[in-house]
Design an enzyme around this catalytic site. Structure first.
Site, PDB file in Angstrom:
ATOM      1  N   ASP A   1      76.545  36.713  31.006  1.00  0.00           N
ATOM      2  CA  ASP A   1      77.772  35.890  30.675  1.00  0.00           C
ATOM      3  C   ASP A   1      78.578  36.201  31.976  1.00  0.00           C
ATOM      4  O   ASP A   1      78.331  36.423  33.053  1.00  0.00           O
ATOM      5  CB  ASP A   1      78.169  36.200  29.265  1.00  0.00           C
TER       6      ASP A   1
ATOM      7  N   GLU B   1      71.875  42.460  30.648  1.00  0.00           N
ATOM      8  CA  GLU B   1      71.884  41.975  29.402  1.00  0.00           C
ATOM      9  C   GLU B   1      70.816  41.876  28.556  1.00  0.00           C
ATOM     10  O   GLU B   1      70.650  42.203  27.290  1.00  0.00           O
ATOM     11  CB  GLU B   1      72.549  40.548  29.347  1.00  0.00           C
TER      12      GLU B   1
ATOM     13  N   GLY C   1      81.140  45.324  29.849  1.00  0.00           N
ATOM     14  CA  GLY C   1      82.120  45.286  28.615  1.00  0.00           C
ATOM     15  C   GLY C   1      81.936  46.420  27.603  1.00  0.00           C
ATOM     16  O   GLY C   1      81.080  47.238  27.821  1.00  0.00           O
TER      17      GLY C   1
ATOM     18  N   GLY D   1      80.199  42.976  32.766  1.00  0.00           N
ATOM     19  CA  GLY D   1      81.722  42.503  32.881  1.00  0.00           C
ATOM     20  C   GLY D   1      82.283  42.902  34.104  1.00  0.00           C
ATOM     21  O   GLY D   1      83.262  42.239  34.370  1.00  0.00           O
TER      22      GLY D   1
END
Length: 354
Positions: free
Chosen positions: A149, A141, A66, A118
């Protein structure tokens, strides 16, 4: 004229999606997620589209994750709710992840080069996941004070043994062989054969086309180390995991202990709890719902702002975590990440099986 950040093309029975931010290793932003979602929903009901194919522009990778610089700006400026720009981005991104996981047509994704965060959400839930000798796949992360996530905890929790726990807590990068062994990918195709594969997909089904080019995957280093990985990471706390790693005779285990200890202590503890919960979750949608709560809570955390600052903004690689040690992280601090969001819940529901 600047090119679109997502290139969409429909021809020869294919729906082609190309992430088109090569200078940023195709990092995913909100408008890109929405464009991909719209295309997938349109093509799902279009009889002229037989197969969806997802690739990344440039030579460096499918998707580096992301757009964390934008996330950092929101978190630093106190825009830390589900209604923030980042909160809305994550909501639509996770909806996309669930859509990919249930997609009714072959979803062929070329995981060449770097595939992080992502990027795993765009690829790991697909039906036909291709890796190459250049693939480097991971969930980094905890190194920026965040928690895996995009359905990453769902994938990590379903690896053989404790491989997923090792990958999550150390942010280890998986090779092609590792990714296939861990269940993050399905097929190995040499990068030199990708143009021919993509051409063959125009005239053949996904299964037949891939079978023409897929070869045996390289050996997996993480599988080779699974004995010490399972022995150490099966512990119920991060503290005990680190103690077992540090005491193990395998040099790789002791190196892993140092890797874990360099990460955000609170993110490590939240991640372990997320992984253990995802292991028994009924479906991807349930995991994404919980990941959304955790992600929104992370927006208010010191460590997300500090982690992105240290790794991406200032690049001094010396984050000052708070709490600074695992022992200082309280149960209440961990629990806060899993608090329900009321009317702002993601609220994904798995479709009923007829």
């Amino acid at each position: 004229m600047t090119e679109p950040e997502v290139l969409l093309e429909q021809r020869d029975g294919l729906g082609l999606i190309t992430l088109n931010r090569p200078k940023a290793i195709n990092a995913l932003n909100h408008s890109m997620a929405l464009a991909i979602t719209d295309a997938l929903r349109t093509w799902a009901d279009d009889d002229a589209v037989r197969t969806v194919v997802v690739t990344g522009a440039g030579e460096r990778g499918l998707c580096a994750g992301g757009d964390i610089v934008a996330i950092h700006a929101d978190a630093k400026n106190g825009a830390n709710t589900a209604d923030s720009a980042t909160g809305r981005f994550w909501r639509d991104e996770y909806v996309l992840n669930a859509l990919i996981g249930r997609y009714p047509k072959p979803y062929v994704v070329v995981m060449d080069g770097i595939v992080m965060g992502g990027g795993v959400g765009l690829s790991g839930h697909g039906s036909h996941r291709i890796v190459t000798e250049r693939s480097k796949i991971g969930m980094p992360e905890v190194g920026i004070g965040f928690v895996p996530d995009v359905g990453g905890t769902y994938l990590l929790a379903r690896t053989p043994g404790e491989i997923g726990t090792h990958v999550a807590l150390t942010t280890a990068r998986m090779s092609a062989g590792d990714a296939i062994a861990a269940g993050f990918a399905d097929y190995f195709v040499a990068s030199a054969d990708l143009p021919a594969l993509l051409e063959t997909l125009r005239s053949e089904t996904a299964d037949i086309a891939i079978a023409k080019f897929a070869t045996d995957a390289p050996e997996s280093a993480v599988v080779a180390g699974q004995e010490w990985i399972d022995a150490c990471y099966s512990a119920d706390s991060v503290e005990e995991i680190v103690a077992r790693l540090a005491a193990h005779e395998a040099p790789e285990a002791r190196a892993a202990a140092a890797e874990v200890l360099a990460k955000s202590p609170v993110a490590l503890k939240v991640t372990l709890r997320s992984l253990r919960g995802a292991r028994t979750a009924p479906n991807l949608e349930a995991v994404l719902n919980e990941e959304y709560r955790v992600s929104i809570a992370s927006l208010s955390s010191h460590d997300l702002v500090e982690g992105i600052r240290a790794q991406v903004i200032d690049k001094d690689r010396t984050p000052k975590w708070s709490p600074a040690t695992l022992d200082e992280v309280t149960k209440a601090q961990v629990d806060a990440y899993f608090a329900e969001l009321g009317e702002q819940e993601l609220g994904l529901v798995a479709p009923e099986v007829a």
